[in-house]
Design a protein around this motif. Structure first.
Motif, PDB file in Angstrom:
ATOM      1  N   LYS A 198      52.833 -25.855 -55.408  1.00 48.93           N
ATOM      2  CA  LYS A 198      51.662 -26.495 -54.825  1.00 48.93           C
ATOM      3  C   LYS A 198      51.976 -27.288 -53.544  1.00 48.93           C
ATOM      4  N   LEU A 199      53.228 -27.256 -53.111  1.00 50.47           N
ATOM      5  CA  LEU A 199      53.646 -28.062 -51.972  1.00 50.47           C
ATOM      6  C   LEU A 199      53.918 -27.193 -50.750  1.00 50.47           C
ATOM      7  N   ASP A 200      53.531 -27.705 -49.607  1.00 46.88           N
ATOM      8  CA  ASP A 200      53.739 -26.998 -48.344  1.00 46.88           C
ATOM      9  C   ASP A 200      55.008 -27.526 -47.683  1.00 46.88           C
ATOM     10  N   PHE A 201      56.031 -26.654 -47.621  1.00 50.96           N
ATOM     11  CA  PHE A 201      57.296 -27.029 -46.996  1.00 50.96           C
ATOM     12  C   PHE A 201      57.461 -26.404 -45.610  1.00 50.96           C
ATOM     13  N   GLY A 202      56.385 -25.858 -45.076  1.00 53.24           N
ATOM     14  CA  GLY A 202      56.454 -25.259 -43.752  1.00 53.24           C
ATOM     15  C   GLY A 202      57.047 -23.864 -43.780  1.00 53.24           C
ATOM     16  N   SER A 203      57.561 -23.434 -42.650  1.00 52.85           N
ATOM     17  CA  SER A 203      58.109 -22.091 -42.517  1.00 52.85           C
ATOM     18  C   SER A 203      59.427 -21.957 -43.277  1.00 52.85           C
ATOM     19  N   ALA A 204      59.934 -20.727 -43.342  1.00 52.21           N
ATOM     20  CA  ALA A 204      61.189 -20.467 -44.048  1.00 52.21           C
ATOM     21  C   ALA A 204      62.405 -20.938 -43.258  1.00 52.21           C
ATOM     22  N   SER A 205      62.211 -21.273 -42.001  1.00 49.18           N
ATOM     23  CA  SER A 205      63.334 -21.666 -41.152  1.00 49.18           C
ATOM     24  C   SER A 205      63.893 -23.024 -41.560  1.00 49.18           C
ATOM     25  N   VAL A 206      65.127 -23.282 -41.158  1.00 47.83           N
ATOM     26  CA  VAL A 206      65.802 -24.536 -41.461  1.00 47.83           C
ATOM     27  C   VAL A 206      65.294 -25.634 -40.524  1.00 47.83           C
ATOM     28  N   TYR A 207      65.049 -26.809 -41.088  1.00 48.56           N
ATOM     29  CA  TYR A 207      64.657 -27.977 -40.284  1.00 48.56           C
ATOM     30  C   TYR A 207      65.936 -28.672 -39.816  1.00 48.56           C
ATOM     31  N   VAL A 208      66.055 -28.886 -38.509  1.00 50.30           N
ATOM     32  CA  VAL A 208      67.227 -29.540 -37.947  1.00 50.30           C
ATOM     33  C   VAL A 208      66.783 -30.700 -37.071  1.00 50.30           C
ATOM     34  N   ARG A 209      67.368 -31.869 -37.304  1.00 52.56           N
ATOM     35  CA  ARG A 209      67.103 -33.035 -36.467  1.00 52.56           C
ATOM     36  C   ARG A 209      68.446 -33.664 -36.106  1.00 52.56           C
ATOM     37  N   THR A 210      68.722 -33.801 -34.812  1.00 49.93           N
ATOM     38  CA  THR A 210      69.984 -34.361 -34.352  1.00 49.93           C
ATOM     39  C   THR A 210      69.742 -35.702 -33.694  1.00 49.93           C
ATOM     40  N   LEU A 211      70.550 -36.695 -34.080  1.00 48.35           N
ATOM     41  CA  LEU A 211      70.429 -38.030 -33.513  1.00 48.35           C
ATOM     42  C   LEU A 211      71.823 -38.622 -33.360  1.00 48.35           C
ATOM     43  N   LYS A 212      72.208 -38.919 -32.122  1.00 51.82           N
ATOM     44  CA  LYS A 212      73.507 -39.535 -31.818  1.00 51.82           C
ATOM     45  C   LYS A 212      74.664 -38.751 -32.455  1.00 51.82           C
ATOM     46  N   GLY A 213      74.582 -37.446 -32.317  1.00 56.36           N
ATOM     47  CA  GLY A 213      75.674 -36.610 -32.804  1.00 56.36           C
ATOM     48  C   GLY A 213      75.601 -36.257 -34.275  1.00 56.36           C
ATOM     49  N   ASN A 214      74.707 -36.886 -35.037  1.00 56.42           N
ATOM     50  CA  ASN A 214      74.556 -36.582 -36.457  1.00 56.42           C
ATOM     51  C   ASN A 214      73.358 -35.662 -36.669  1.00 56.42           C
ATOM     52  N   SER A 215      73.539 -34.656 -37.495  1.00 54.28           N
ATOM     53  CA  SER A 215      72.467 -33.682 -37.716  1.00 54.28           C
ATOM     54  C   SER A 215      71.912 -33.791 -39.127  1.00 54.28           C
ATOM     55  N   LEU A 216      70.594 -33.705 -39.222  1.00 52.95           N
ATOM     56  CA  LEU A 216      69.901 -33.651 -40.501  1.00 52.95           C
ATOM     57  C   LEU A 216      69.422 -32.215 -40.668  1.00 52.95           C
ATOM     58  N   ILE A 217      69.991 -31.512 -41.646  1.00 55.79           N
ATOM     59  CA  ILE A 217      69.688 -30.093 -41.843  1.00 55.79           C
ATOM     60  C   ILE A 217      69.045 -29.923 -43.207  1.00 55.79           C
ATOM     61  N   LEU A 218      67.808 -29.395 -43.227  1.00 58.13           N
ATOM     62  CA  LEU A 218      67.054 -29.298 -44.466  1.00 58.13           C
ATOM     63  C   LEU A 218      66.518 -27.887 -44.665  1.00 58.13           C
ATOM     64  N   GLN A 219      66.901 -27.276 -45.787  1.00 58.67           N
ATOM     65  CA  GLN A 219      66.368 -25.973 -46.151  1.00 58.67           C
ATOM     66  C   GLN A 219      64.963 -26.138 -46.724  1.00 58.67           C
ATOM     67  N   ASN A 220      64.256 -25.027 -46.841  1.00 60.97           N
ATOM     68  CA  ASN A 220      62.947 -25.016 -47.482  1.00 60.97           C
ATOM     69  C   ASN A 220      63.140 -24.871 -48.996  1.00 60.97           C
ATOM     70  N   PRO A 221      62.900 -25.931 -49.780  1.00 60.52           N
ATOM     71  CA  PRO A 221      63.139 -25.850 -51.235  1.00 60.52           C
ATOM     72  C   PRO A 221      62.192 -24.906 -51.942  1.00 60.52           C
ATOM     73  N   GLY A 222      61.112 -24.531 -51.277  1.00 57.39           N
ATOM     74  CA  GLY A 222      60.176 -23.596 -51.884  1.00 57.39           C
ATOM     75  C   GLY A 222      60.613 -22.159 -51.732  1.00 57.39           C
ATOM     76  N   LYS A 223      61.733 -21.931 -51.050  1.00 52.41           N
ATOM     77  CA  LYS A 223      62.239 -20.575 -50.827  1.00 52.41           C
ATOM     78  C   LYS A 223      63.519 -20.308 -51.612  1.00 52.41           C
ATOM     79  N   GLY A 224      63.597 -20.976 -52.772  1.00 53.47           N
ATOM     80  CA  GLY A 224      64.729 -20.710 -53.655  1.00 53.47           C
ATOM     81  C   GLY A 224      65.980 -21.492 -53.339  1.00 53.47           C
ATOM     82  N   SER A 225      65.842 -22.550 -52.503  1.00 53.13           N
ATOM     83  CA  SER A 225      67.002 -23.376 -52.183  1.00 53.13           C
ATOM     84  C   SER A 225      66.601 -24.830 -52.158  1.00 53.13           C
ATOM     85  N   ASN A 226      67.471 -25.701 -52.645  1.00 49.71           N
ATOM     86  CA  ASN A 226      67.246 -27.125 -52.584  1.00 49.71           C
ATOM     87  C   ASN A 226      68.039 -27.785 -51.467  1.00 49.71           C
ATOM     88  N   GLY A 227      68.554 -27.018 -50.517  1.00 47.83           N
ATOM     89  CA  GLY A 227      69.267 -27.561 -49.375  1.00 47.83           C
ATOM     90  C   GLY A 227      70.672 -27.971 -49.728  1.00 47.83           C
TER      91      GLY A 227
END
Length: 227
Positions: A198-227
């Protein structure tokens, strides 16, 4: 309260009231508390509620923050200017946030209620489940991922029905993915009690956010992965 401006002026001159700012007064001998000040703002039409880590601290969910010592996080939907007396006395951050699809009025916000429900002079504070998502919204630009994990790690009593409703109303893909990634990593029981379909996790692509050299990488948990 039925007290005329002239009478208020006399009370101030006689030292019975202290003027904090336009429309706000403190009785002689009373202590100006942070919670009382927020409740006063709310009673005067400021649509602010205490959220994020501040709410988790007030609700007794996290204990390593000194109550009243950490920076106060307030959430609002209008752009009404905060009184200078308040911002001068309290270390606070104001968030203009539309994290959830909900009505603006304080009493209609999702899982926001008075700290002391029977007290009309108690401030509105996020429930722990909402406060957690509000905090995760700050990762990584205002809140480090490591600190967020420390806050989330002991939250084994999260209520699945509240979280389900909040996650369905949440407008931020990053927040939803981050919650599931961290909840799975920390093995929080609630993650197994939620209806992911019932939850919208967006597209199947990986979410990436980079800040000061550190990256936040999040898979789509609705596509069979919890990241």
């Amino acid at each position: 309260m039925g007290i005329s401006r002239q009478l208020v002026h006399r009370y101030v001159l006689n030292g019975w009231l202290e003027s904090l700012g336009y429309g706000y007064f403190l009785r002689a001998g009373d202590e100006l508390t942070r919670n009382g000040a927020v409740a006063a703002l709310e009673s005067q039409g400021h649509d602010v509620h205490i959220g994020g880590k501040s709410a988790l601290s007030l609700r007794g969910t996290i204990h390593y923050l000194a109550l009243g010592k950490d920076k106060l996080t307030l959430y609002r939907m209008s752009r009404k200017k905060m009184p200078e007396w308040f911002t001068a006395r309290f270390d606070c951050e104001i968030r203009m946030s539309r994290l959830f699809e909900e009505k603006c009025a304080l009493e209609n916000r999702l899982h926001v209620r008075r700290l002391e429900e029977a007290d009309q002079y108690s401030p509105f504070v996020s429930e722990p489940e909402r406060a957690l998502l509000e905090m995760l919204d700050d990762v990584p630009h205002k809140q480090s991922l490591d600190d967020a994990k420390k806050v989330m790690e002991p939250l084994f009593a999260l209520r699945s029905d509240l979280l389900q409703e909040l996650l369905e109303a949440c407008t931020r893909i990053k927040v939803k993915r981050l919650f599931f990634t961290m909840a799975a990593e920390l093995q929080l029981p609630v993650v197994q009690q939620l209806n992911v379909s019932k939850l919208d996790f967006g597209s199947a692509s990986v979410y990436v956010r980079t800040l000061k050299g550190n990256s936040l990488i999040l898979q789509n948990p609705g596509k069979g992965s919890n990241g």
